[in-house]
Write an enzyme that holds these catalytic residues in place. Structure first.
Site, PDB file in Angstrom:
ATOM      1  N   LYS A  62      -7.108  11.320  16.054  1.00  0.00           N
ATOM      2  CA  LYS A  62      -5.861  11.472  15.275  1.00  0.00           C
ATOM      3  C   LYS A  62      -6.232  11.857  13.850  1.00  0.00           C
ATOM      4  CE  LYS A  62      -3.216   7.991  13.594  1.00  0.00           C
ATOM      5  NZ  LYS A  62      -2.152   6.966  13.498  1.00  0.00           N
ATOM      6  N   GLN A  64       8.022   1.492   8.737  1.00  0.00           N
ATOM      7  CA  GLN A  64       7.277   0.545   9.588  1.00  0.00           C
ATOM      8  C   GLN A  64       8.098  -0.687   9.919  1.00  0.00           C
ATOM      9  OE1 GLN A  64       4.760   1.716  11.111  1.00  0.00           O
ATOM     10  NE2 GLN A  64       4.846   3.488   9.750  1.00  0.00           N
ATOM     11  N   ASP A 123      13.892  -5.449   0.022  1.00  0.00           N
ATOM     12  CA  ASP A 123      13.154  -4.251  -0.397  1.00  0.00           C
ATOM     13  C   ASP A 123      13.450  -4.051  -1.884  1.00  0.00           C
ATOM     14  OD1 ASP A 123      11.974  -1.534   1.284  1.00  0.00           O
ATOM     15  OD2 ASP A 123      12.583  -1.225  -0.804  1.00  0.00           O
ATOM     16  N   VAL A 124      12.488  -3.519  -2.631  1.00  0.00           N
ATOM     17  CA  VAL A 124      12.749  -3.235  -4.052  1.00  0.00           C
ATOM     18  C   VAL A 124      13.885  -2.223  -4.183  1.00  0.00           C
ATOM     19  CG1 VAL A 124      10.548  -3.850  -5.132  1.00  0.00           C
ATOM     20  CG2 VAL A 124      10.781  -1.617  -4.045  1.00  0.00           C
ATOM     21  N   ALA A 179      -1.130  -3.469   4.141  1.00  0.00           N
ATOM     22  CA  ALA A 179      -2.468  -3.217   3.579  1.00  0.00           C
ATOM     23  C   ALA A 179      -3.359  -2.569   4.632  1.00  0.00           C
ATOM     24  CB  ALA A 179      -3.084  -4.521   3.088  1.00  0.00           C
ATOM     25  N   ASP A 180      -3.599  -1.261   4.454  1.00  0.00           N
ATOM     26  CA  ASP A 180      -4.423  -0.534   5.426  1.00  0.00           C
ATOM     27  C   ASP A 180      -5.405   0.397   4.732  1.00  0.00           C
ATOM     28  OD1 ASP A 180      -2.634   1.287   4.454  1.00  0.00           O
ATOM     29  OD2 ASP A 180      -2.056   2.116   6.382  1.00  0.00           O
ATOM     30  N   LYS A 187      -5.368  -2.372  -1.253  1.00  0.00           N
ATOM     31  CA  LYS A 187      -3.995  -2.763  -0.901  1.00  0.00           C
ATOM     32  C   LYS A 187      -3.946  -4.255  -0.537  1.00  0.00           C
ATOM     33  CE  LYS A 187      -1.443   0.970   0.993  1.00  0.00           C
ATOM     34  NZ  LYS A 187      -1.184   1.791   2.194  1.00  0.00           N
ATOM     35  N   SER A 198      -3.195  -6.288  10.178  1.00  0.00           N
ATOM     36  CA  SER A 198      -3.239  -5.025  10.919  1.00  0.00           C
ATOM     37  C   SER A 198      -3.636  -3.862  10.014  1.00  0.00           C
ATOM     38  CB  SER A 198      -1.835  -4.768  11.496  1.00  0.00           C
ATOM     39  OG  SER A 198      -1.666  -3.407  11.808  1.00  0.00           O
TER      40      SER A 198
HETATM   41  N1  NAD Z   1      -1.230  -1.451   9.692  1.00  0.00           N
HETATM   42  C1  NAD Z   1      -0.930  -0.272  10.193  1.00  0.00           C
HETATM   43  O1  NAD Z   1      -1.310   0.062  11.312  1.00  0.00           O
HETATM   44  C2  NAD Z   1      -0.062   0.662   9.398  1.00  0.00           C
HETATM   45  C3  NAD Z   1       0.519   1.769  10.041  1.00  0.00           C
HETATM   46  C4  NAD Z   1       1.359   2.604   9.305  1.00  0.00           C
HETATM   47  C5  NAD Z   1       1.587   2.339   7.955  1.00  0.00           C
HETATM   48  N2  NAD Z   1       0.979   1.267   7.344  1.00  0.00           N
HETATM   49  C6  NAD Z   1       1.213   0.949   5.928  1.00  0.00           C
HETATM   50  O2  NAD Z   1       2.474   0.293   5.857  1.00  0.00           O
HETATM   51  C7  NAD Z   1       3.043   0.483   4.552  1.00  0.00           C
HETATM   52  C8  NAD Z   1       4.505   0.906   4.703  1.00  0.00           C
HETATM   53  O3  NAD Z   1       4.592   2.138   5.360  1.00  0.00           O
HETATM   54  P1  NAD Z   1       6.032   2.796   5.660  1.00  0.00           P
HETATM   55  O4  NAD Z   1       5.748   3.980   6.509  1.00  0.00           O
HETATM   56  O5  NAD Z   1       6.970   1.759   6.135  1.00  0.00           O
HETATM   57  O6  NAD Z   1       6.440   3.252   4.187  1.00  0.00           O
HETATM   58  P2  NAD Z   1       7.922   3.401   3.609  1.00  0.00           P
HETATM   59  O7  NAD Z   1       7.773   4.122   2.312  1.00  0.00           O
HETATM   60  O8  NAD Z   1       8.820   3.978   4.644  1.00  0.00           O
HETATM   61  O9  NAD Z   1       8.401   1.885   3.349  1.00  0.00           O
HETATM   62  C9  NAD Z   1       7.837   1.022   2.407  1.00  0.00           C
HETATM   63  C10 NAD Z   1       8.973   0.251   1.759  1.00  0.00           C
HETATM   64  O10 NAD Z   1       8.413  -0.785   0.933  1.00  0.00           O
HETATM   65  C11 NAD Z   1       9.260  -0.902  -0.209  1.00  0.00           C
HETATM   66  N3  NAD Z   1       8.522  -1.609  -1.256  1.00  0.00           N
HETATM   67  C12 NAD Z   1       7.566  -1.126  -2.083  1.00  0.00           C
HETATM   68  N4  NAD Z   1       7.088  -2.128  -2.852  1.00  0.00           N
HETATM   69  C13 NAD Z   1       7.758  -3.249  -2.503  1.00  0.00           C
HETATM   70  C14 NAD Z   1       7.714  -4.607  -2.942  1.00  0.00           C
HETATM   71  N5  NAD Z   1       6.868  -5.005  -3.887  1.00  0.00           N
HETATM   72  N6  NAD Z   1       8.568  -5.495  -2.368  1.00  0.00           N
HETATM   73  C15 NAD Z   1       9.438  -5.102  -1.403  1.00  0.00           C
HETATM   74  N7  NAD Z   1       9.514  -3.834  -0.961  1.00  0.00           N
HETATM   75  C16 NAD Z   1       8.682  -2.923  -1.494  1.00  0.00           C
HETATM   76  C17 NAD Z   1       9.664   0.525  -0.531  1.00  0.00           C
HETATM   77  O11 NAD Z   1      10.829   0.579  -1.340  1.00  0.00           O
HETATM   78  C18 NAD Z   1       9.879   1.106   0.868  1.00  0.00           C
HETATM   79  O12 NAD Z   1      11.222   0.981   1.304  1.00  0.00           O
HETATM   80  C19 NAD Z   1       2.136   1.510   3.863  1.00  0.00           C
HETATM   81  O13 NAD Z   1       1.271   0.817   2.996  1.00  0.00           O
HETATM   82  C20 NAD Z   1       1.357   2.145   5.009  1.00  0.00           C
HETATM   83  O14 NAD Z   1       0.110   2.650   4.581  1.00  0.00           O
HETATM   84  C21 NAD Z   1       0.176   0.417   8.054  1.00  0.00           C
END
Ligand code: NAD
Length: 328
Positions: free
Chosen positions: A69, A140, A161-162, A224-225, A229, A296
């Site tokens: 990927k 997510q 959410d913020v 955190a990935d 983070k 994760s």
């Molecule tokens: N563990 C895994 O396998 C995996 C997989 C995909 C993504 N991720 C990680 O997950 C995170 C979210 O990804 P996403 O696709 O949902 O992004 P996204 O941008 O769709 O959603 C993130 C949300 O978090 C909110 N946010 C930011 N700071 C905040 C805080 N301090 N308090 C509350 N809300 C806050 C934002 O406003 C946003 O709505 C990223 O860091 C991404 O790298 C991890």
């Protein structure tokens, strides 16, 4: 052999959360049995465009699937009207190395992440968990909700959410999927008394504090990935049973990475991997009062197992475009 091109729309029509959970469970079990090939993911940073991409290869003999990927994270993409994260998966025939499919991996990435979260909740949360708190209500969070719904049945959701617009649209999404979600005004209000807490923010410092987390709560730490983070107060990790998806990857880029780099937390404190829990080698929970954390980071085997399930469905249903790619 022609290559099958499978678009995101195709994936949407072929993949269910139930099937994804099955594919991801098999991936974690095979990993715990030492029967997968998965070199560490490679990060390529594109600093001038505030982006990076990750290259994630894996081979799973049990399902005869191999591939890679490529997935980006470009934080300014939203301003450009593009998704922050987009992924493409290339599957190869293990026997010959021929390319057999090119699949949009964007939805697969979210689905397999939701599926891992679901398995962690199934194995680690207290039985009868009824309140699930979502800190971060973006993409997510939605897939965590869909996955958790598969394993808990029904529950009451809370979201913070913020961005209040994100919380609102998450609550609408939850309701469409049969889950009532209350919008919280702070992280503290969101997580207080919750049975399960799901963090999916891109934060680089603690967002959830120890004193807000009840005894017996389970946390899916998803956001955190990558190095630097962090979403949880390190005191939570010190008081909890911590299960990671992959030791190597989590210690470098998971929730534990920052506390480890500061010397607050040690890799030896991690209880095991999710696969160990699934094959019964390690307990997911020790007592009703224990706090449990699933850290994760996202593994290539989750992607390849899910993409392979998509390809099987596409072949059965004749979905996708066939292209003669390799000249002989
Ligand atoms: N563990 C895994 O396998 C995996 C997989 C995909 C993504 N991720 C990680 O997950 C995170 C979210 O990804 P996403 O696709 O949902 O992004 P996204 O941008 O769709 O959603 C993130 C949300 O978090 C909110 N946010 C930011 N700071 C905040 C805080 N301090 N308090 C509350 N809300 C806050 C934002 O406003 C946003 O709505 C990223 O860091 C991404 O790298 C991890």
């Amino acid at each position: 052999m022609p290559v099958r091109i499978i678009t995101g729309k195709d994936v949407e029509s072929l993949l269910t959360m139930k099937d994804t959970i099955g594919a991801v469970e098999e991936a974690f079990r095979q990993k715990a049995l030492g029967k997968v090939e998965m070199p560490p993911k490679v990060y390529v940073f594109i600093k001038e465009h505030a982006g990076d991409y990750r290259v994630m290869p894996a081979y799973m003999p049990s399902i005869d699937a191999a591939g890679v990927k490529v997935v980006n994270v470009h934080v300014k993409n939203r301003e450009r009207g593009l998704p922050t994260v987009m992924a493409t998966i290339l599957l190869l025939k293990p026997e010959t190395g021929e390319p057999i499919a090119v699949i949009d991996g964007t939805l697969i990435t979210s689905m397999r992440t939701g599926a891992a979260g679901a398995l962690a909740v199934r194995e680690m949360a207290r039985k009868g968990s009824g309140v699930v708190a979502f800190v971060g209500a973006g993409v997510q969070a939605r897939f965590q909700l869909l996955g958790i719904k598969e394993v808990l049945g029904t529950f009451r959701a809370r979201a913070y959410d913020v961005s209040s617009a994100s919380s609102k649209s998450f609550a609408e999404f939850a309701l469409k999927n049969g889950i009532k979600a209350d919008i919280a005004q702070s992280v503290k209000e969101c997580v207080s008394g919750a049975d399960v807490i799901v963090t999916t923010t891109p934060a680089t410092g603690p967002v959830v504090m120890r004193e807000w987390v009840s005894d017996g709560a389970h946390i899916n730490a998803i956001g955190a990935d990558a190095p630097g983070k962090e979403e949880l107060d390190p005191k939570i990790l010190l008081d909890a049973r911590v299960i990671v998806d992959d030791m190597e990857q989590a210690t470098h880029s998971g929730e534990v990475n920052v506390p480890i780099s500061k010397g607050i937390y040690k890799p030896s404190m991690i209880s095991g991997e999710l696969g160990d829990v699934l094959i019964g080698k390690v307990k997911g929970r020790g007592s009703e009062k224990e706090i449990t954390v699933f850290d994760s980071t996202g593994l290539a085997i989750q992607d390849i197992a899910t993409a392979s399930a998509v390809l099987r469905r596409a072949e059965e249903k004749g979905v996708g475009i066939l292209v003669d790619m390799v000249s002989r």
